[in-house]
Design an enzyme around this catalytic site. Sequence first.
Site, short mmCIF file in Angstrom:
data_model
loop_
_atom_site.label_atom_id
_atom_site.label_comp_id
_atom_site.label_asym_id
_atom_site.label_seq_id
_atom_site.Cartn_x
_atom_site.Cartn_y
_atom_site.Cartn_z
N ASP A 31 0.86 -1.18 0.00
CA ASP A 31 0.00 0.00 0.00
C ASP A 31 0.90 1.23 0.00
O ASP A 31 2.12 1.12 0.19
CB ASP A 31 -0.95 0.00 1.21
CG ASP A 31 -2.29 0.67 0.87
OD1 ASP A 31 -2.27 1.88 0.54
OD2 ASP A 31 -3.33 -0.01 0.91
N SER A 108 -15.36 -4.64 -10.73
CA SER A 108 -16.49 -4.08 -9.98
C SER A 108 -17.78 -4.22 -10.77
O SER A 108 -17.78 -4.24 -12.01
CB SER A 108 -16.22 -2.61 -9.68
OG SER A 108 -17.37 -1.96 -9.16
N ASN A 109 -18.88 -4.25 -10.04
CA ASN A 109 -20.19 -4.20 -10.69
C ASN A 109 -20.36 -2.92 -11.49
O ASN A 109 -21.16 -2.87 -12.43
CB ASN A 109 -21.30 -4.35 -9.64
CG ASN A 109 -21.37 -3.19 -8.67
OD1 ASN A 109 -22.14 -2.25 -8.86
ND2 ASN A 109 -20.61 -3.25 -7.59
N TYR A 134 -14.83 5.61 -12.55
CA TYR A 134 -14.34 4.46 -11.78
C TYR A 134 -14.70 3.17 -12.50
O TYR A 134 -13.86 2.27 -12.65
CB TYR A 134 -14.96 4.49 -10.38
CG TYR A 134 -14.77 3.21 -9.59
CD1 TYR A 134 -13.54 2.89 -9.05
CD2 TYR A 134 -15.85 2.34 -9.38
CE1 TYR A 134 -13.38 1.72 -8.33
CE2 TYR A 134 -15.69 1.18 -8.66
CZ TYR A 134 -14.45 0.86 -8.14
OH TYR A 134 -14.28 -0.30 -7.44
N ARG A 172 -30.31 -1.76 -1.90
CA ARG A 172 -29.60 -2.31 -3.05
C ARG A 172 -28.66 -3.43 -2.65
O ARG A 172 -28.51 -4.44 -3.34
CB ARG A 172 -28.82 -1.20 -3.78
CG ARG A 172 -27.96 -1.70 -4.94
CD ARG A 172 -27.27 -0.55 -5.65
NE ARG A 172 -26.36 -1.04 -6.66
CZ ARG A 172 -25.06 -1.30 -6.44
NH1 ARG A 172 -24.54 -1.10 -5.23
NH2 ARG A 172 -24.29 -1.75 -7.41
#
Length: 261
Positions: A31, A108-109, A134, A172
């Site tokens: 990181d 990602s979705n 994104y 959601r």
Amino acid sequence: MKLLITGAAGGVGTLLRPRLATPGRTLRLLDIVPIADLRDGEESVTASITDLDALTEVCAGVDAILHLGGLSTEHRWDQISEVNIEGAYCLFEAARRAGVPRVVFASSNHAVGFHPKDGTEAPDYGYPRPDTFYGVSKVLGEALGSLYHDRYGLDVICLRIGSCFPKPVNARMLASWLSPDDCGRLVEAALATPDPGFRIAWGVSANTRRWWSLDEARAMGFEPLDNAEVFADEVSDEPDEFDRFLGGAFCAPYDYSEGQS
């Protein structure tokens, strides 16, 4: 086995560290901030995912990479392109240079956020319909994974993660939730499945309200055990105008000059 986890100090990285700690495995945690609370079997490296030379050094001797690093929410294009897109390129190129055979890419979705809720399951290999910059960065990361598999032979598994939090926080997420334990199971399946080639799979738990395919994840040996429905009484089920899209509120217009929707 030595597993490199980028973005290890982030939310998902923090949740996964104890779940991916197994006997005989070393977790190399990368990181941009130092990780101080190291456990047995962990080692910390402070570097940026956009520093190709440093990343190539970090990849030396690594058996697989879990790429979580990058900005995890919507930002201006210059920020997304600098960190997420350049970072994804550096990650795959560093893996190639260092001879790392497998990359598990946290997609990602939001790579397909404008996929409509039409009564059918969202397919594993759904056509890219990003809902944000994104989301665009995740589409490009998947494309890089495909390229590095086809051109260089890397095994690449892209996990289109839903909502990985300790518990769902809105209506959601009763459909999109990926529990931390199931996330660990999914990553383990992606690390263990033999000769995966290039794959895209949804990362979602066995939610009663799930409408995203689990076919590809199950084909890798993943079997989710958790269900967001146990938290249904804790979250509001007030409808949202953007619930008709997979990406939910991320599909709303965004004023980048103001930094808010």
